[in-house]
Design an enzyme around this catalytic site. Structure first.
Site, mmCIF file in Angstrom:
data_model
loop_
_atom_site.group_PDB
_atom_site.id
_atom_site.type_symbol
_atom_site.label_atom_id
_atom_site.label_comp_id
_atom_site.label_asym_id
_atom_site.label_seq_id
_atom_site.Cartn_x
_atom_site.Cartn_y
_atom_site.Cartn_z
ATOM 1 N N ARG A 34 -0.957 -1.536 -7.024
ATOM 2 C CA ARG A 34 -1.201 -2.346 -6.049
ATOM 3 C C ARG A 34 -2.407 -3.536 -6.902
ATOM 4 N NH1 ARG A 34 -1.387 -4.296 -0.505
ATOM 5 N NH2 ARG A 34 -3.370 -4.761 0.173
ATOM 6 N N TYR B 2 -10.002 -9.924 -7.273
ATOM 7 C CA TYR B 2 -9.154 -9.892 -8.364
ATOM 8 C C TYR B 2 -9.382 -11.277 -9.315
ATOM 9 C CZ TYR B 2 -6.522 -6.401 -5.752
ATOM 10 O OH TYR B 2 -6.326 -5.180 -4.759
ATOM 11 N N ARG C 261 0.921 -1.013 0.000
ATOM 12 C CA ARG C 261 -0.034 -0.155 0.142
ATOM 13 C C ARG C 261 0.946 1.457 -0.075
ATOM 14 N NH1 ARG C 261 -1.823 -3.650 3.965
ATOM 15 N NH2 ARG C 261 -3.807 -4.398 3.584
ATOM 16 N N HIS D 162 -3.943 -9.286 3.051
ATOM 17 C CA HIS D 162 -5.295 -9.300 3.541
ATOM 18 C C HIS D 162 -5.551 -10.282 4.459
ATOM 19 C CE1 HIS D 162 -6.556 -7.997 -1.020
ATOM 20 N NE2 HIS D 162 -5.931 -6.827 -0.212
ATOM 21 N N LYS E 77 -1.685 -3.225 7.938
ATOM 22 C CA LYS E 77 -2.928 -3.043 8.954
ATOM 23 C C LYS E 77 -2.798 -3.973 10.259
ATOM 24 C CE LYS E 77 -6.044 -1.088 5.422
ATOM 25 N NZ LYS E 77 -7.440 -1.537 4.584
ATOM 26 N N HIS F 25 -3.678 3.219 -5.534
ATOM 27 C CA HIS F 25 -3.545 1.865 -5.086
ATOM 28 C C HIS F 25 -3.485 1.164 -6.723
ATOM 29 C CE1 HIS F 25 -3.696 1.249 -1.146
ATOM 30 N NE2 HIS F 25 -4.648 0.547 -0.789
#
Length: 295
Positions: A244, A276, A146, A267, A170, A241
């Site tokens: 990414r 995706y 990110r 993730h 995150k 993004h």
């Protein structure tokens, strides 16, 4: 209501260890929810029922909020009410067994391999700052990190000899990501030569920095990538993004397994990565329609 919300935000930081950006996102979503409740005459969390929450979701839909934004708001409300129940602030959880609405997810916009190559080639390699920008773009596409993770990288986070970097994602989750040979060559030049020249007598621990020798901001990087998109004559809408999304899509198109891509992207839920696969399926359909004699 605001005092209880503050207690919840403290809980997210202290016990859940969530990042500042994530906590701010929870705060904004829940403040909007509280304002909606108050405008409807609901002044305590005990008064909230399932109908209030469903009405709020419909309100967000009428406001043309993105599906991802609505789902995020619902997730915040559910987490908040689990906290209220645990703390015995409420007796019943109105979100219990509340189904997530089946909202259409907007597919991320990605670049073709040719467009990525044009974008990466657009910075001026004869210019020191241009080489910094080329290195950042190469690293983003090589790793899928990110933008917030890119601008937080320290020099010691990159291991050129082993060909990987470590970044904090995150929820303060650290992950190790391999780097391709092209990005390594640019990083090698940037770290060992270019970085020292443009930093001059300033000191900065961050891998990438602005003209004042301070860490880049998301807004600063946003301006950089938009500038090079214009220079590369890319007509698609570009976001911070975009590289990414392109990284993940191109990996899956070339046979990477979903779990590996999930790990590299950081993730927590594989369903986030699965978006995706919809992009790669549409690509397969496009190839089929274009090439099959009876398509």
């Amino acid at each position: 209501m605001e005092e209880i919300l503050d207690s919840f935000l403290d809980f997210l930081v202290v016990e859940r260890g969530l990042s500042n950006n994530t906590v701010i996102s929870y705060k904004n979503d829940l403040n909007q929810f509280i304002n909606f409740l108050k405008n409807g005459g609901v002044n305590t969390f005990n008064e909230v029922n399932r109908a209030n929450i469903i009405s709020y979701l419909l309100f967000l839909q009428r406001k043309k909020r993105a599906s991802s934004s609505i789902l995020r708001s619902l997730a915040a409300i559910k987490t908040f009410y689990h906290f209220l129940l645990r703390e015995r602030i409420i007796k019943e959880d109105p979100t219990f067994n509340l189904d997530t609405p089946k909202l259409e997810r907007k597919l991320p916009r990605v670049l073709t391999v040719e467009e990525v190559e044009k974008l990466l080639a657009s910075p001026d390699k004869e210019d020191l700052w241009g080489l910094r920008d080329r290195t950042m773009l190469e690293l983003l596409y090589a790793t899928g990190i990110r933008v917030s993770e890119l601008i937080s990288l320290k020099v010691e986070d990159v291991n050129l000899e082993m060909g990987y970097l470590k970044c904090m994602g995150k929820g303060s989750k650290e992950r190790i990501i391999p780097i391709g040979s092209v990005a390594i060559s640019f990083l090698n030049l940037y770290i060992n030569e270019i970085r020292k020249k443009i930093l001059k007598d300033k000191e900065c621990n961050y891998l990438f920095f602005n003209h004042q020798g301070k860490s880049l901001t998301r807004q600063g990087f946003w301006k950089i990538i938009k500038k090079y998109a214009r220079k590369a004559n890319i007509k698609k809408e570009i976001t911070p993004h975009t590289l990414r999304h392109s990284f993940a899509t191109h990996l899956l198109e070339n046979g990477a397994d979903l779990r590996s891509v999930q790990e590299m992207l950081g993730h927590s839920d594989i369903s986030t990565t699965q978006i995706y696969t919809h992009l790669t399926k549409s690509k397969i359909r496009e190839v089929y329609d274009r090439t099959h004699p009876r398509a």
